[in-house]
Design an enzyme around this catalytic site. Sequence first.
Site, PDB file in Angstrom:
ATOM      1  N   HIS A  30      -4.841  -5.407   5.757  1.00  0.00           N
ATOM      2  CA  HIS A  30      -4.218  -4.089   5.728  1.00  0.00           C
ATOM      3  C   HIS A  30      -4.756  -3.270   6.893  1.00  0.00           C
ATOM      4  CE1 HIS A  30      -1.897  -0.883   4.129  1.00  0.00           C
ATOM      5  NE2 HIS A  30      -2.930  -0.110   3.860  1.00  0.00           N
ATOM      6  N   HIS A  42      -2.513   5.295   6.963  1.00  0.00           N
ATOM      7  CA  HIS A  42      -1.942   3.950   6.943  1.00  0.00           C
ATOM      8  C   HIS A  42      -0.566   3.963   6.299  1.00  0.00           C
ATOM      9  CE1 HIS A  42      -3.620   3.284   2.695  1.00  0.00           C
ATOM     10  NE2 HIS A  42      -4.274   4.354   3.121  1.00  0.00           N
ATOM     11  N   CYS A 152       2.321  -2.288   8.015  1.00  0.00           N
ATOM     12  CA  CYS A 152       1.157  -1.456   8.324  1.00  0.00           C
ATOM     13  C   CYS A 152       0.589  -1.742   9.709  1.00  0.00           C
ATOM     14  CB  CYS A 152       0.079  -1.638   7.259  1.00  0.00           C
ATOM     15  SG  CYS A 152      -0.529  -3.342   7.080  1.00  0.00           S
TER      16      CYS A 152
END
Length: 264
Positions: A30, A42, A152
């Site tokens: 991530h 994010h 992301c």
Amino acid sequence: MGLLSNRVSRESLKAGDHVYSWRTAYIYAHHGIYIGDNKVVHFTRRGQEVGTGTVLDVLLVSSGPARSREICPNCETSQDGHGVVISCLNCFLSGGVLYRFEYAVSPALFLAKARGGTCTLAISDEDDIVVHRAKYLLENGFGCYNVFKNNCEDFAIYCKTGLLVVDEGTIGQSGQAVSIIGGPLAAVLSTPLRLVTTNLYGMAATAVGVYCASRYAADIGMRRDVVKIQVEDLTRRLAIGLLQVVEPQISMNLAPQSTQIASQ
């Protein structure tokens, strides 16, 4: 930066850094932008770190971090539901290890990285510009989440470079997406060698070569199908429909059927 790891300490972070953390069994990482004051901006799929909108999400969600039912007093939830959120560094890492994504690496170092999604040949913009983009997108969104074109990592790379892939039928900036596609592609393209050789080492070397070549050619720093877009112009195009990213439609056999980007 080490050859095998981009692991860094919290003390070494500065505003504008592109950070990431691997999840269970290194299935995915991530990504986000550190903006200082222990905060990370994010991009998520409606609050979920990664997703496709299909049964594949069972695997992806199970590999993600366990979420506490308690609301962190240091984090802010998205009121607009556009997926761009701000979290404290602890919640972003969710118990994982902190890594920093590297920019302007040499071709040799890029190819030495076995896994995509850790570095790029592209050059980063100034840190204050990066933070401005991240904060602006926090307020205005980054379009529809798409695991292949607009995830992301794509968000973080755009914040760092201002570059966006606009051609239809191609994957986005994400090195993780390239790795997912490049691995099977290398296997397929190396298969015809079985007709002319039974040397497993030769076939393996060819497969690795094809995989590395696909990663290199698809890196945001090498592609020709990218444009530099000001963040204000980006959100304006998204708002009036001049730039659209739609979620991939995946059939029962779990194969992607369509992923589209439209730009005018």
